[in-house]
Write an enzyme that holds these catalytic residues in place. Structure first.
Site, PDB file in Angstrom:
ATOM      1  N   ARG A  59       0.833  -1.204   0.000  1.00 42.49           N
ATOM      2  CA  ARG A  59       0.000   0.000   0.000  1.00 42.49           C
ATOM      3  C   ARG A  59       0.871   1.258   0.000  1.00 42.49           C
ATOM      4  NH1 ARG A  59      -3.166   2.558   4.683  1.00 42.49           N
ATOM      5  NH2 ARG A  59      -4.731   3.845   3.655  1.00 42.49           N
ATOM      6  N   HIS A  63       0.720   4.204  -2.804  1.00 40.16           N
ATOM      7  CA  HIS A  63       0.439   5.590  -2.430  1.00 40.16           C
ATOM      8  C   HIS A  63       1.585   6.515  -2.831  1.00 40.16           C
ATOM      9  CE1 HIS A  63      -3.127   5.247   0.560  1.00 40.16           C
ATOM     10  NE2 HIS A  63      -3.193   4.309  -0.371  1.00 40.16           N
ATOM     11  N   ASP A  80       8.872   8.348  -6.140  1.00 46.87           N
ATOM     12  CA  ASP A  80      10.113   9.010  -5.738  1.00 46.87           C
ATOM     13  C   ASP A  80      10.352   8.995  -4.228  1.00 46.87           C
ATOM     14  OD1 ASP A  80       8.184  10.760  -4.889  1.00 46.87           O
ATOM     15  OD2 ASP A  80       9.011  12.528  -5.887  1.00 46.87           O
ATOM     16  N   SER A  82       8.594  10.040  -1.899  1.00 47.75           N
ATOM     17  CA  SER A  82       8.127  11.230  -1.187  1.00 47.75           C
ATOM     18  C   SER A  82       7.234  10.847  -0.005  1.00 47.75           C
ATOM     19  CB  SER A  82       7.374  12.163  -2.144  1.00 47.75           C
ATOM     20  OG  SER A  82       6.339  11.477  -2.815  1.00 47.75           O
ATOM     21  N   ASN A 100      -3.227   8.804   4.360  1.00 49.17           N
ATOM     22  CA  ASN A 100      -2.007   8.074   4.700  1.00 49.17           C
ATOM     23  C   ASN A 100      -1.779   7.897   6.194  1.00 49.17           C
ATOM     24  OD1 ASN A 100      -1.296   7.679   2.047  1.00 49.17           O
ATOM     25  ND2 ASN A 100       0.044   9.471   1.940  1.00 49.17           N
ATOM     26  N   PRO A 167      -6.817   7.701  -5.387  1.00 46.61           N
ATOM     27  CA  PRO A 167      -8.174   7.187  -5.614  1.00 46.61           C
ATOM     28  C   PRO A 167      -8.814   6.783  -4.289  1.00 46.61           C
ATOM     29  CG  PRO A 167      -6.500   5.649  -6.422  1.00 46.61           C
ATOM     30  CD  PRO A 167      -5.797   6.909  -6.072  1.00 46.61           C
ATOM     31  N   HIS A 197      -5.878  -5.500  -3.064  1.00 48.79           N
ATOM     32  CA  HIS A 197      -6.786  -5.499  -1.915  1.00 48.79           C
ATOM     33  C   HIS A 197      -7.005  -6.899  -1.348  1.00 48.79           C
ATOM     34  CE1 HIS A 197      -8.826  -1.367  -2.937  1.00 48.79           C
ATOM     35  NE2 HIS A 197      -7.599  -1.249  -2.481  1.00 48.79           N
TER      36      HIS A 197
END
Length: 325
Positions: A59, A63, A80, A82, A100, A167, A197
């Site tokens: 996950r 993300h 990247d 981030s 998150n 999403p 999932h």
């Protein structure tokens, strides 16, 4: 002015495309040949102590790759690392954005990075480590393996405000298609990647709108199987006060398999976005195909994972995955 912006975007996209083309399977063969095994060891060790780690890493990678950095009118898709950056000062980073907050297992990436820095200082990016960790997470859960193209660089920008681009579990098929197509991903990629999932757990907040006060005339989402909705209502009652209450994504939530697609067909999935896969003939056909063939699913999944994670716009190799150099 418009011409200048267009030229700037063209140059920027060309630069990023060059980075994509620089990815290779043997990127670290000479500079850090033990990098992949160090990542695998870190993921294995963590998973032995916590079987939720694989789902968390998969996950986390998704993300990271699905956040878009918008500059002027240019949109860059990126993987990247981030998502690994910590919030600093007045800047709230991606990992602290609403979607998150429930991400965890960042320590696994930290441990892998520490081990790799001891072997080859300043060589292996955090973005590559995360991509490798996601692959290892799937393998350790009984799923397929694949060769990960490497050579990503780490980004220096992480904004919680951008997490709204992820999403959402309430998306319908049109919203899902738009979200994926903006990132160069097809309907097959959408359905195949949704199969992730099959791993993990969801808190009540992500699906409670389907089981309580769905609309003015129905309490429960009619697209959800009644007995499944009843079981979820017992776990997530109205005004739920149980911290971390929720449900596993499927009954075999620590095993990477095609059970998810069977549940979609049975109308026993948690998210509206899962059930939305039955909304078009093409998506439903792919769901049926993957539900009936584990091999077809894993082949499509690995292809889509490579595609999703192969565009990056980073600038450096971080020495610490949590902070820029």
């Amino acid at each position: 002015m418009a011409a200048i912006v267009t030229l700037f975007c063209t140059l920027l996209i060309f630069s990023v495309s060059s980075l994509v083309n620089s990815l290779s399977l043997n990127y670290y063969d000479k500079t850090c040949p033990q990098a992949e095994s160090a990542v695998t060891n870190a993921v294995q060790e963590a998973t032995m102590n916590d079987n939720t780690v694989p789902a968390a890493l998969l996950r986390m990678h998704f993300h990271d790759c699905f956040i878009r950095f918008t500059l002027v009118s240019c949109i860059l898709k990126r993987c990247d690392a981030s998502v690994l950056l910590d919030s600093v000062g007045n800047n709230t980073a991606e990992k602290d954005g609403p979607p998150n907050i429930s991400l965890h297992a960042f320590y696994v990436i930290d441990n892998a990075k520490t081990a790799i820095e001891a072997l080859c200082p300043g060589v292996v990016s955090c973005a590559d480590i995360l991509a490798l960790a996601a692959r290892d997470a799937v393998v350790l859960s009984g799923g397929p393996t694949w060769n990960v193209p490497k050579g990503r660089k780490d980004g220096r920008i992480s904004l919680a405000s951008e997490t709204r681009q992820l999403p959402a579990p309430i998306f319908n098929i049109s919203q899902l298609q738009q979200s994926f197509s903006q990132r160069g991903l097809s309907m097959e990629d959408l359905v195949a990647l949704s199969g992730g999932h099959t791993l993990g757990f969801s808190h009540c907040s992500s699906f409670e709108s389907r089981i309580h006060d769905f609309n003015t005339s129905q309490d429960i989402d009619p697209s959800m199987h009644p007995s499944f909705a009843a079981s979820l209502r017992s776990v997530c009652p109205v005004h739920n006060t149980v911290k971390n209450a929720g449900a596993t994504m499927d009954p075999s939530a620590t095993t990477f398999d095609n059970t998810y697609y069977k549940l979609v067909l049975q109308r026993k999935t948690l998210f509206s976005s899962d059930q939305a896969l039955l909304s078009t003939r093409m998506a439903k056909g792919l769901v049926s195909k993957f539900a009936s063939s584990q091999e077809a699913f894993t082949k499509a999944f690995t292809k889509s994972m490579i595609k999703m994670s192969s565009l990056t716009g980073g600038q450096e190799v971080r020495l610490n995955c949590r902070v820029v150099n």
